[in-house]
Scaffold this active site. Sequence first.
Site, PDB file in Angstrom:
ATOM      1  CG  ASP A  32     -54.495 109.840 -52.012  1.00 54.09           C
ATOM      2  OD1 ASP A  32     -53.905 109.037 -51.266  1.00 54.09           O
ATOM      3  OD2 ASP A  32     -54.039 110.969 -52.263  1.00 54.09           O
ATOM      4  CB  SER A  33     -54.918 110.697 -47.569  1.00 56.84           C
ATOM      5  OG  SER A  33     -53.743 110.879 -48.334  1.00 56.84           O
ATOM      6  CE1 TYR A  55     -57.197 109.903 -44.680  1.00 59.77           C
ATOM      7  CE2 TYR A  55     -57.028 107.830 -45.868  1.00 59.77           C
ATOM      8  CZ  TYR A  55     -57.780 108.905 -45.461  1.00 59.77           C
ATOM      9  OH  TYR A  55     -59.101 108.986 -45.818  1.00 59.77           O
ATOM     10  N   GLY A  56     -50.628 109.479 -43.401  1.00 59.77           N
ATOM     11  CA  GLY A  56     -49.321 108.868 -43.112  1.00 59.77           C
ATOM     12  C   GLY A  56     -48.990 108.724 -41.640  1.00 59.77           C
ATOM     13  CB  CYS A  81     -54.010 106.333 -50.115  1.00 62.59           C
ATOM     14  SG  CYS A  81     -53.166 106.837 -48.622  1.00 62.59           S
ATOM     15  CD  GLU A 135     -50.800 118.090 -50.151  1.00 57.59           C
ATOM     16  OE1 GLU A 135     -51.602 119.016 -50.295  1.00 57.59           O
ATOM     17  OE2 GLU A 135     -51.071 116.895 -50.372  1.00 57.59           O
ATOM     18  CB  CYS A 171     -45.533 108.233 -50.626  1.00 54.63           C
ATOM     19  SG  CYS A 171     -46.524 109.649 -50.127  1.00 54.63           S
ATOM     20  CG  HIS A 195     -47.973 113.736 -52.047  1.00 55.42           C
ATOM     21  ND1 HIS A 195     -49.021 112.886 -51.787  1.00 55.42           N
ATOM     22  CD2 HIS A 195     -48.431 114.989 -51.797  1.00 55.42           C
ATOM     23  CE1 HIS A 195     -50.066 113.594 -51.380  1.00 55.42           C
ATOM     24  NE2 HIS A 195     -49.729 114.868 -51.376  1.00 55.42           N
TER      25      HIS A 195
END
Length: 267
Positions: free
Chosen positions: A10-11, A42-43, A73, A152, A184, A186
């Site tokens: 993943d990123s 990365y988004g 991701c 985050e 996504c 998150h």
Amino acid sequence: MNDAPIGVFDSGIGGLTVVAAIMHALPHERVVYVGDTARVPYGPKSPETVVRYSRQIATWLLEQQVKAIVIACNTATAHALELLQRECPVPVIGVVQPGARAAVRATRNARIGVIGTSGTINSGAYHRAIASLAPDATVFGAACPLFVPLVEEGWVDHPATRLIAETYLHAMRDAHVDTLVLGCTHYPLLAPIIADVVGRDVTLVDSAAETANALRDALQDRAIATSAIEGAPVHRFIATDAPDTFRRVGQRFIGPVLDSVETTVFA
Ligand code: DGL
């Protein structure tokens, strides 16, 4: 039978939600996880850049002798899945197709919302995946770029996050979607706020569990699942920067199994 590990990347830390699902569905498998914390997010990056990063990580995972690769991701899946499937000698599984499948199964009114990073939404990957499974479905996409930094920061239940969610998601309410894909890594951590905003009657789809099932099917089809082992498998977690932060924040996603973090650098 093949006791080699599963490579997951993943990123950053978000893909640990997929690792948690893999550990649940495939408790005997070892995981080698790469979180590209040096280059997250990365988004907002171009497809070319995300493809380059994804290729570097897949190459590194193959050097670790993984028997399958999971792109945890959404953005990397959207941009690099087909290319890595062509180039890699092992099965490569992304999160978009499993998420689309779960959404198509869940919807009753064939009106499906998808939220993700700008890269994921602009790629049209979910739209294509859903259309291939349910040509009559209407898909509504919305990029929610501020959700990743909010998670985050740990602002998963903050009034500012709620306000931003209302701004991003009112169009979903107006569109009367009955199913919303959390496209996504998150976003599952924001599920309670998202559910409040779009309405508790909307089914939220988290592709992690479905992706783990797709991995299990791929291992079984090729007869490369691990034999039962004594004790718990030993996983490896690799970050490309700030391993201490990765461990601290990552434990929020996956718990104490994340007790040590290695580092590596991709030039
Ligand atoms: N892992 C990314 C995704 O699922 C979110 C974080 C980022 O933008 O890198 O799309």
